[in-house]
Enzyme design. Structure first.
Site, mmCIF file in Angstrom:
data_model
loop_
_atom_site.group_PDB
_atom_site.id
_atom_site.type_symbol
_atom_site.label_atom_id
_atom_site.label_comp_id
_atom_site.label_asym_id
_atom_site.label_seq_id
_atom_site.Cartn_x
_atom_site.Cartn_y
_atom_site.Cartn_z
ATOM 1 N N GLY A 67 0.832 -1.211 0.000
ATOM 2 C CA GLY A 67 0.000 0.000 0.000
ATOM 3 C C GLY A 67 0.853 1.242 0.000
ATOM 4 O O GLY A 67 2.045 1.187 -0.304
ATOM 5 N N ASN A 68 0.260 2.379 0.310
ATOM 6 C CA ASN A 68 1.031 3.622 0.428
ATOM 7 C C ASN A 68 0.415 4.505 1.505
ATOM 8 O O ASN A 68 -0.605 4.157 2.098
ATOM 9 C CB ASN A 68 1.128 4.339 -0.926
ATOM 10 C CG ASN A 68 -0.233 4.725 -1.460
ATOM 11 O OD1 ASN A 68 -0.958 5.487 -0.840
ATOM 12 N ND2 ASN A 68 -0.600 4.181 -2.624
ATOM 13 N N HIS A 69 1.049 5.649 1.756
ATOM 14 C CA HIS A 69 0.671 6.479 2.912
ATOM 15 C C HIS A 69 -0.488 7.436 2.655
ATOM 16 O O HIS A 69 -0.798 8.267 3.505
ATOM 17 C CB HIS A 69 1.875 7.308 3.379
ATOM 18 C CG HIS A 69 2.946 6.477 4.009
ATOM 19 N ND1 HIS A 69 2.722 5.713 5.118
ATOM 20 C CD2 HIS A 69 4.242 6.278 3.663
ATOM 21 C CE1 HIS A 69 3.835 5.096 5.449
ATOM 22 N NE2 HIS A 69 4.772 5.408 4.572
ATOM 23 N N ALA B 60 -4.096 7.796 -4.837
ATOM 24 C CA ALA B 60 -2.713 7.362 -5.012
ATOM 25 C C ALA B 60 -2.763 5.867 -5.330
ATOM 26 O O ALA B 60 -2.677 5.022 -4.430
ATOM 27 C CB ALA B 60 -1.920 7.629 -3.743
#
Ligand code: CTP
Length: 403
Positions: free
Chosen positions: A212-214, A280
């Site tokens: 995943g990402n932030h 994102a």
């Protein structure tokens, strides 16, 4: 959420028996989330007390130019109050006050504020039936309407005189819904369908792990909320995010992976006017997803990743009349990379975030963006809250439809 939420309202009360109903009107405005300042003509105080209206509006009530409580304090500045207002309503509007408004007479604070206000002005007449039909009253109505003021017509029923007919001030509930409907009808994105993506995507490794990402999703949720306030019919397609839409009219579709977001976007895109890709999206995902939890047997573990579909580029390919906005998150060669994305993804506008700018990007409440349109016109913006950035983006959308 009421369209009046957060709006600043000046209520001007003139001297008729219907003034007693303004207590309910103030309560309705406050319940709708508005801020209210009340100005009374001296005569109206015979019908309702300033104390009642100041208690309900949570603001001092003024009826003179001098400060009623402390004579040494500064005067009640009608210009300031008039410019403070997002909208002004004169209720009840008596024959006397309307006649003065029609002729520019300015012998009390309410009239001076009316003449200073630049906002939309509504007036709700109240008088006896014969006064309501008198040619001079009708002349006041047409003069006030010709100045751009909006009449909230009186209702029929029993009047204070004991007679029955047209002239009763509209009931407070009806005044509220009249104003709300009028404002909704004028919202700049009314009738437009807007789709926005938000948040990260999670790409499964096995049943318990993901890549995943932030991204928190905040930017996309702010855009959705602001667009709904501007009257758009909003579909928000969000990856995992703890945010919930503030506006109940927003149609929220929660997805997990890039593939699910792709499918959801393609379900809604054809029928949308505006699409904004603020998510994102993961660019790669594990090629093979393990069906069982991967055990830590080996000293190292290698995954083969495959590209996800570029959702925005795929929308750019099938775009017809849609106004398509993308984001670009860059760490170097920002402008060139963003321009490349406009062309590659067939965008109308790109919102460039540079991670070199303090306060921009993931996990912050602020953002610093540069707008670049399809003709490569650039507009760098100041560091702002993400809510304000959302407003700036939607101003670009409104400008597109007003061109
Ligand atoms: N985007 C998308 N689908 C993807 C990847 C990105 O829809 N699979 C969208 C994002 O929502 C954003 C825009 O494309 O609006 C640009 O995303 P960004 O991550 O800056 O660029 P990429 O196209 O992924 O290119 P790169 O990571 O190489 O900079």
């Amino acid at each position: 959420m009421s369209v009046l939420s957060g709006k600043k309202i000046v209520l001007g009360v003139s001297g008729g028996i219907a003034a007693y109903k303004t207590a309910s009107l103030v309560r309705l405005f406050i319940k709708a989330g508005a801020e209210v300042q009340v100005i009374m003509t001296p005569a109206s105080k015979d019908f309702v007390t300033p104390l009642t209206l100041s208690t309900l509006s949570k603001n001092p009530v003024h009826s003179t130019f001098y400060n009623e409580v402390d004579e040494n304090a500064s005067w009640n500045n009608h210009v300031e109050i008039g410019l403070w207002a997002d909208l002004m309503i004169i209720a009840p509007a008596t024959a006397n006050t309307m006649s003065k408004m029609a002729h520019g007479t300015c012998d009390n604070l309410l009239l001076a504020t009316y003449l200073s206000a630049k906002c939309t002005i509504y007036f709700a007449p109240a008088m006896d039936l014969d006064m309501y039909k008198h040619p001079s009253t009708l002349a006041s109505f047409s003069a006030l309407k010709s100045f751009g003021n909006i009449i909230i017509p009186a209702e029929s029923g029993e009047l204070a005189s004991g007679l029955s007919g047209e002239g009763r001030m509209a009931e407070p509930e009806n005044i509220l819904s009249f104003i709300e409907n009028d404002m909704i009808g004028k919202l700049p994105l009314r009738g437009k369908k807007l789709m926005v993506t938000a948040g990260p995507t999670y790409e499964a490794i096995d049943p318990v792990r993901f890549i995943g990402n932030h991204s928190s999703g905040r930017m996309g949720f702010e855009i959705a909320n602001e667009a709904a306030k501007l009257g758009a019919e909003v579909t928000l397609i969000s990856g995992p995010s703890h945010y919930i839409p503030a506006d109940k009219s927003i149609h929220l579709i929660r997805v997990i992976s890039a593939e699910e977001m792709y499918n959801a976007c393609h379900t809604y895109f054809e029928n949308t006017d505006i699409a904004i890709a603020a998510a994102a999206v993961a660019d790669y995902r594990p090629k093979n997803v393990a069906s069982q939890k991967i055990k830590k047997a080996e000293s190292s573990l290698t995954f083969e990743l495959e590209k996800t579909k570029d959702i925005l580029a795929s929308l750019g390919e099938i775009k017809k009349d849609q106004f398509l906005i993308g984001f670009a998150l860059e760490t170097e060669n920002e402008i060139e990379n963003a321009k490349g994305k406009i062309q590659k993804k067939n965008l109308d506008l790109i919102v460039l975030n540079s991670l070199q700018d303090d306060g921009a990007g993931f996990g912050t409440s602020t953002n610093k963006v540069t707008f670049i349109d399809k003709n490569f016109n650039m507009e760098p913006m100041d560091l702002k809250s993400k809510g304000k950035v959302a407003q700036d983006i939607l101003n670009k959308v409104i400008a597109h439809y007003n061109d």
